[in-house]
Design an enzyme around this catalytic site. Structure first.
Site, short mmCIF file in Angstrom:
data_model
loop_
_atom_site.label_atom_id
_atom_site.label_comp_id
_atom_site.label_asym_id
_atom_site.label_seq_id
_atom_site.Cartn_x
_atom_site.Cartn_y
_atom_site.Cartn_z
N LEU A 283 0.81 -1.22 0.00
CA LEU A 283 0.00 0.00 0.00
C LEU A 283 0.84 1.27 0.00
CD1 LEU A 283 -2.69 -1.12 2.62
CD2 LEU A 283 -2.91 -1.14 0.13
N LYS B 213 -0.67 -7.52 13.10
CA LYS B 213 0.61 -8.01 13.59
C LYS B 213 0.49 -8.40 15.07
CE LYS B 213 4.96 -8.80 12.55
NZ LYS B 213 5.84 -7.87 11.85
#
Length: 754
Positions: free
Chosen positions: A79, A94
């Site tokens: 991105l 994460k």
């Protein structure tokens, strides 16, 4: 991503509550006494203890198991520079991986600062909160300086995973690949395509492992990085070459290793053919590798190939590293993650690939023989041994390099703590789905004109788990498919339609032949074959489908009746049973029988135990069976407890190798310490408690299962029918989409096995 997938992704992140992680209390808080200890006045005591000695923060707060995942959103994978706030979903993700793979808690911190000094000062100011810091998605070259300064100026572990995670996993794969082809890393000619943070870190680690910098050529988007190039960054200059090479094509010729950290389809078959014998190619661009996997192995039979993708062998996946590296660092209160610890991770991961792979892992990959070799140079991400193999290596390296503040003395006890810290239950669904995807089967959804059932079929189809066959009114199903954006081209069958007349007549004759001496006339058979459950069962019976799911809108007895009338039992099975599987932190817990056998005899209880034990082995696990009662080994006598005792006696006599005992109360069955202390003679004394609970009757089993399901909010699979020769599984009325997907997944694996 199409519009429906976008909406599904947004819905997933919004409901049932926004985000993917949350704060959960770890202490009792139900009474005024509890709250007085948690806050005022009790909280003053740990505060004073920490003020006197800061290291007490590890003792009295969550710091010892808390990592910050920190980003400014300047280099989010795929991105780019999307900013701090937009990076938050990635950082939460994460955090989720830290938790499910290594039991580490995470606060995600998004810092709105692109200036190196401002970013570093912000992180330093909040560092006392944490036991470690994982930097993420920060663009180069700033990432190098940020990490360098934080490592120097903080006394807790700091690691930029984009750099070192890929470096550690790819280095482990490289060590093993070179060993397989018999090449010396010091002599290997290595080409690195890419010059970002990951590429620089990978190359540095290869040098630390013994690679000769003179044998390394690094390329960026302009070609070979040469010493005479103007305006080289400090990092690129580190690996600039004075060899007379300018293009990737020239660099690759005569090389032994290609490391791709760039973009897709830049390595051509001609370039691949120009490499030396036994070429090693790590094409790690995602989702499109630098060269297609199938094209590469067709071009060269002697290649060792790795990618960043899960659908090919040898996936270089950072999740093999960062959760376990931080786990080991936190457990010895390391002040940093140094080179010694990173090298220890490389060797621990590489060595694990050489060990015998557990059945639980090989089953996920179609039961293939996963053994050290060209197609297995690094462990699989779902290998349960990672949690107790890698962290000890990190901890030892920290201790030996002098950065550990809390040395470990009892390594066997530490290994046990690691195994207890995170069970396999959280991974079971992913393991099962990956296993189903290896050989998808046709599964009939008998109530596909119910929208929730159709959503489950859609998931099965779109995730590649299986091939759904939809039963019901075609026009209704067509409209519902449009409503939910299900565009997949799958078979839709209406058992009542004229289009199915020929097939229906064949089913009528087949069924009537089976049941003609059981009170079924031909006319009744004709009527029943217009009913979806009978028709779909016949699809499975005649091999036109591999498995079947029903029961969402039917009472269980009505849903299961066609299967009992049409499908034969497995050889040696007198009476079928069912088990319901609850996926706990400690692993799958099998509860039998909550749906079929109302008041089984002692012999039937023994049969239920044997069928359930076989199902546990199906998961690649070892069964430990508790025959439940309100009595413990004769502490109370009743018809029910005597029945259970007789079943146990039968199993001990005829199946001595099966770990089974009772009659026993549920709390003792699930608590190995209580068993060991009070009943040391019990077969359940060894291990971690029972993973199979056999109830004395359906009433006790069903009530217990429903209570656990509603109060503990655990993932479930089932009820799973045991003892039929073909996979027919009956869900319960009003099951969720997830529950139906789980059961269909298991049905597909059942079909693979059968």
């Amino acid at each position: 991503m199409d519009q429906r997938k976008k909406e599904e992704a947004l819905h997933y992140h919004e409901f049932p509550q926004p985000g993917k992680i949350a704060i959960v209390p770890t202490k009792k808080h139900s009474t005024q006494h509890d709250l007085a200890l948690a806050y005022s006045p009790g909280v003053a005591e740990p505060c004073l203890a920490i003020a006197e000695d800061k290291s007490n923060a590890y003792k009295y707060t969550a710091k010892s198991n808390l990592v910050a995942v920190i980003s400014n959103g300047t280099a989010v994978l795929g991105l780019g520079d999307i900013g701090a706030e937009a990076s938050k979903p990635v950082m939460e993700g994460k955090g989720l991986l830290f938790k499910i793979f290594a039991g580490i808690d995470v606060f995600d911190i998004e810092v709105d600062a692109t200036d190196v000094d401002k970013f570093v000062e912000t992180v330093k100011a909040i560092a006392p909160t944490f036991g470690g810091i994982n930097l993420e998605d920060i663009k180069a070259p700033e990432a190098f300086e940020i990490e360098r300064r934080l490592k120097e100026e903080l006394d807790i572990p700091v690691m930029h995973d984009d750099q070192h995670g890929t470096a550690i996993i790819s280095a482990a794969a490289l060590v093993n690949a070179l060993e397989i082809v018999g090449k010396d890393i010091a002599k290997a000619q290595i080409v690195v395509n890419g010059a970002g943070a990951a590429a620089i870190s990978c190359t540095r680690l290869y040098v630390a492992l013994g690679a000769n910098p003179k044998n390394i050529v690094m390329c960026d988007s302009k070609g070979v990085i040469r010493k005479d190039a103007p305006n080289l960054t400090e990092q690129k200059a580190e690996f600039a070459t004075d060899r007379n090479l300018r293009t990737l094509e020239e660099a690759v010729k005569g090389s032994d290793v290609f490391i791709g950290l760039s973009k897709g389809d830049v390595l051509t078959p001609e370039m691949l053919l120009s490499m030396n014998k036994d070429a090693i190619v790590f094409a790690m661009a995602n989702p499109i590798p630098e060269i297609d996997y199938d094209l590469a192995i067709q071009t060269r039979k002697d290649i060792i190939m790795a990618t960043g993708r899960s659908d090919f062998p040898n996936q270089v996946n950072n999740v093999l590293g960062f959760p376990y590296i931080f786990r080991g660092a936190l457990d010895v209160r390391a002040t940093k993650i140094n080179e010694e610890m990173k090298l220890a991770a490389v060797h621990a991961i590489a060595d694990l690939a050489k060990k015998t792979v557990p059945q639980q892992v090989s089953l996920v990959y179609g039961g293939e023989n996963l053994a050290f070799g060209r197609n297995y140079i690094i462990p699989k991400p779902f290998d349960p041994r990672l949690i107790y193999e890698v962290p000890p290596a990190i901890a030892k390296a920290a201790m030996e390099s002098g950065v550990a503040q809390k040395p470990i003395t009892n390594w066997e006890a530490y290994k046990g703590e690691l195994m207890d810290r995170i069970g396999v239950g959280s991974k079971e669904i992913r393991l099962l789905q990956d296993r189903a995807k290896r050989n998808p089967k046709r599964v009939v959804f008998a109530e596909a004109d119910q929208i929730e059932v159709l959503k489950a079929a859609q998931r099965i189809y779109e995730d590649g788990i299986g091939i759904p066959v939809l039963l019901g009114n075609k026009e209704v199903i067509k409209a519902l498919k449009y409503e939910i954006g299900f565009t997949g081209r799958v078979d839709v069958i209406d058992p009542k339609s004229d289009a199915e007349k020929a097939r229906r007549e064949k089913f009528v004759k087949h069924y009537w032949k089976l049941r003609e001496r059981r009170g079924i006339t031909y006319e009744v058979a004709e009527r029943l074959m217009r009913e979806r459950n009978y028709f779909s069962t016949m699809l499975v019976e005649t091999g036109q489908a591999d498995a079947m799911i029903t029961g969402y809108s039917h009472a269980y007895p009505n849903a299961i009746r066609p299967a009992l009338e049409i499908i034969k039992k497995d050889e040696g099975v007198e009476r079928i049973a069912a088990t319901s599987i609850m996926l706990t932190k400690q692993g799958p817990l099998f509860l039998s029988d909550a749906t079929i056998n109302i008041d089984p005899t002692a012999e039937e209880l023994a049969n239920i135990a044997l069928l359930t034990a076989r199902a546990v082995k199906f998961f690649g696990l070892k069964p430990s069976v508790a025959m439940l009662s309100y009595s413990n080994f004769g502490s109370a006598v009743s018809e029910s407890s005597l029945k259970v005792r007789q079943a146990v006696a039968y199993l001990h006599k005829h199946h001595p190798d099966l770990v089974v005992d009772g009659e026993i109360q549920a709390d003792f069955a699930l608590n190995p310490e209580k068993i060991a202390k009070t009943y040391p003679f019990s077969k359940l004394n060894k291990g971690k408690g029972a993973n199979v609970l056999i109830f004395p009757n359906l009433e006790a089993a069903n009530i217990s299962y429903k209570l656990l399901k509603e109060t503990q909010h655990l993932d479930t699979i089932g009820p799973v029918i045991l003892g039929l020769s073909k996979p027919i599984h009956i869900t319960t009325i009003g099951s969720t989409v997830d529950e139906m997907v789980n059961l269909a997944t298991l049905a597909i694996i059942d079909a693979q096995q059968k």
